[in-house]
Design a protein around this motif. Sequence first.
Motif, PDB file in Angstrom:
ATOM      1  N   GLN A   1      50.478  37.471  40.870  1.00  0.00           N
ATOM      2  CA  GLN A   1      50.346  38.248  42.098  1.00  0.00           C
ATOM      3  C   GLN A   1      50.152  39.712  41.742  1.00  0.00           C
ATOM      4  O   GLN A   1      50.111  40.074  40.579  1.00  0.00           O
ATOM      5  CB  GLN A   1      51.590  38.077  42.979  1.00  0.00           C
ATOM      6  CG  GLN A   1      52.889  38.474  42.319  1.00  0.00           C
ATOM      7  CD  GLN A   1      54.076  38.255  43.247  1.00  0.00           C
ATOM      8  OE1 GLN A   1      53.980  38.418  44.457  1.00  0.00           O
ATOM      9  NE2 GLN A   1      55.206  37.869  42.681  1.00  0.00           N
TER      10      GLN A   1
ATOM     11  N   ARG B   1      40.799  40.878  41.277  1.00  0.00           N
ATOM     12  CA  ARG B   1      41.532  39.757  41.877  1.00  0.00           C
ATOM     13  C   ARG B   1      41.307  39.703  43.384  1.00  0.00           C
ATOM     14  O   ARG B   1      41.100  38.642  43.959  1.00  0.00           O
ATOM     15  CB  ARG B   1      43.035  39.893  41.600  1.00  0.00           C
ATOM     16  CG  ARG B   1      43.910  39.039  42.512  1.00  0.00           C
ATOM     17  CD  ARG B   1      45.369  39.453  42.456  1.00  0.00           C
ATOM     18  NE  ARG B   1      45.974  39.062  41.214  1.00  0.00           N
ATOM     19  CZ  ARG B   1      46.394  37.809  40.938  1.00  0.00           C
ATOM     20  NH1 ARG B   1      46.246  36.857  41.822  1.00  0.00           N
ATOM     21  NH2 ARG B   1      46.959  37.521  39.786  1.00  0.00           N
ATOM     22  N   LEU B   2      41.361  40.868  44.021  1.00  0.00           N
ATOM     23  CA  LEU B   2      41.311  40.956  45.482  1.00  0.00           C
ATOM     24  C   LEU B   2      39.934  41.403  45.945  1.00  0.00           C
ATOM     25  O   LEU B   2      39.158  41.973  45.172  1.00  0.00           O
ATOM     26  CB  LEU B   2      42.376  41.946  45.968  1.00  0.00           C
ATOM     27  CG  LEU B   2      43.814  41.659  45.529  1.00  0.00           C
ATOM     28  CD1 LEU B   2      44.712  42.819  45.929  1.00  0.00           C
ATOM     29  CD2 LEU B   2      44.318  40.353  46.115  1.00  0.00           C
TER      30      LEU B   2
ATOM     31  N   ILE C   1      47.892  43.487  42.260  1.00  0.00           N
ATOM     32  CA  ILE C   1      46.474  43.835  42.312  1.00  0.00           C
ATOM     33  C   ILE C   1      45.761  43.553  40.989  1.00  0.00           C
ATOM     34  O   ILE C   1      44.536  43.463  40.961  1.00  0.00           O
ATOM     35  CB  ILE C   1      46.278  45.313  42.716  1.00  0.00           C
ATOM     36  CG1 ILE C   1      46.901  46.255  41.677  1.00  0.00           C
ATOM     37  CG2 ILE C   1      46.832  45.581  44.089  1.00  0.00           C
ATOM     38  CD1 ILE C   1      46.526  47.709  41.930  1.00  0.00           C
TER      39      ILE C   1
ATOM     40  N   GLU D   1      40.285  45.477  50.025  1.00  0.00           N
ATOM     41  CA  GLU D   1      41.732  45.488  49.840  1.00  0.00           C
ATOM     42  C   GLU D   1      42.115  46.281  48.586  1.00  0.00           C
ATOM     43  O   GLU D   1      43.140  46.976  48.578  1.00  0.00           O
ATOM     44  CB  GLU D   1      42.263  44.064  49.733  1.00  0.00           C
ATOM     45  CG  GLU D   1      43.786  44.010  49.671  1.00  0.00           C
ATOM     46  CD  GLU D   1      44.343  42.602  49.729  1.00  0.00           C
ATOM     47  OE1 GLU D   1      45.564  42.450  49.539  1.00  0.00           O
ATOM     48  OE2 GLU D   1      43.555  41.664  49.976  1.00  0.00           O
ATOM     49  N   ARG D   2      41.276  46.221  47.559  1.00  0.00           N
ATOM     50  CA  ARG D   2      41.553  46.997  46.354  1.00  0.00           C
ATOM     51  C   ARG D   2      41.542  48.491  46.666  1.00  0.00           C
ATOM     52  O   ARG D   2      42.366  49.255  46.154  1.00  0.00           O
ATOM     53  CB  ARG D   2      40.537  46.666  45.256  1.00  0.00           C
ATOM     54  CG  ARG D   2      40.587  45.228  44.773  1.00  0.00           C
ATOM     55  CD  ARG D   2      39.973  45.086  43.389  1.00  0.00           C
ATOM     56  NE  ARG D   2      38.608  45.522  43.286  1.00  0.00           N
ATOM     57  CZ  ARG D   2      37.537  44.744  43.465  1.00  0.00           C
ATOM     58  NH1 ARG D   2      37.704  43.462  43.797  1.00  0.00           N
ATOM     59  NH2 ARG D   2      36.319  45.217  43.313  1.00  0.00           N
TER      60      ARG D   2
ATOM     61  N   LYS E   1      44.447  41.232  38.034  1.00  0.00           N
ATOM     62  CA  LYS E   1      44.144  39.829  37.761  1.00  0.00           C
ATOM     63  C   LYS E   1      44.671  39.426  36.389  1.00  0.00           C
ATOM     64  O   LYS E   1      45.256  38.359  36.219  1.00  0.00           O
ATOM     65  CB  LYS E   1      42.630  39.612  37.830  1.00  0.00           C
ATOM     66  CG  LYS E   1      42.182  38.203  37.490  1.00  0.00           C
ATOM     67  CD  LYS E   1      40.650  38.108  37.573  1.00  0.00           C
ATOM     68  CE  LYS E   1      40.165  36.711  37.221  1.00  0.00           C
ATOM     69  NZ  LYS E   1      38.674  36.620  37.284  1.00  0.00           N
TER      70      LYS E   1
END
Length: 209
Positions: A96, A123-124, A98, A128-129, A100
């Motif tokens: 979990q 990852r996001l 931000i 959202e990043r 990856k």
Amino acid sequence: MAENSREATPKPPLDSADAAWASLPAPFPPGELAALCRDIEVLFRLNPYYYFDVWRQTGPDAFHVEFENQSNKTRQALDLGVTPGPGHGVTIAYDQGIKKRTVFTIEPALNGSRLTITDDYERLPETERVQRQAEVDKSLAAWAEALRLYFLRRRRWSWLPGWRWYIRRVWMPMKPSARRIVWFIYLITVAEFFFFLFVMLIWLVEQGS
């Protein structure tokens, strides 16, 4: 989103659209450096901004960690999965947050190897990043420097009996601030010892005359 290191590298050293990285020289051949990097706990505890409350192994290549990252003032509880990385390197995947993954890449270099640490933020979704940009880890350059110094000291002092045990079992579990205090105490002790030798030398010279 992520800030790249100011190396002469035009793109991330791995396939990612959003990554930050920093490189450092290490005075070990790639195979020996790879063996040192397999001790993931040492790599992470050397980050001077990570203050760990929990480091627990949960499987052969899995760990649960809880720590404060003082570079961005966040507290994190993560499960880490460790897999082989590019070449002799290693990859740490996060369950979990931000990030990856963090990838340690090892390449042969003059007088040893070159280790590159890459934080992959892909990852996001990009929107959202951007919203969570304050959570970007700002410790990467300091982490690389701490690893560089550790490898140099290991090369220089690991021949001393007990040095490796002390570093791994006593010094490494300390919080970064405690390590700095201990190092300062060592410097004072060495200075006092040499001052004592200087005073003793003056006394012997005076006695001889």
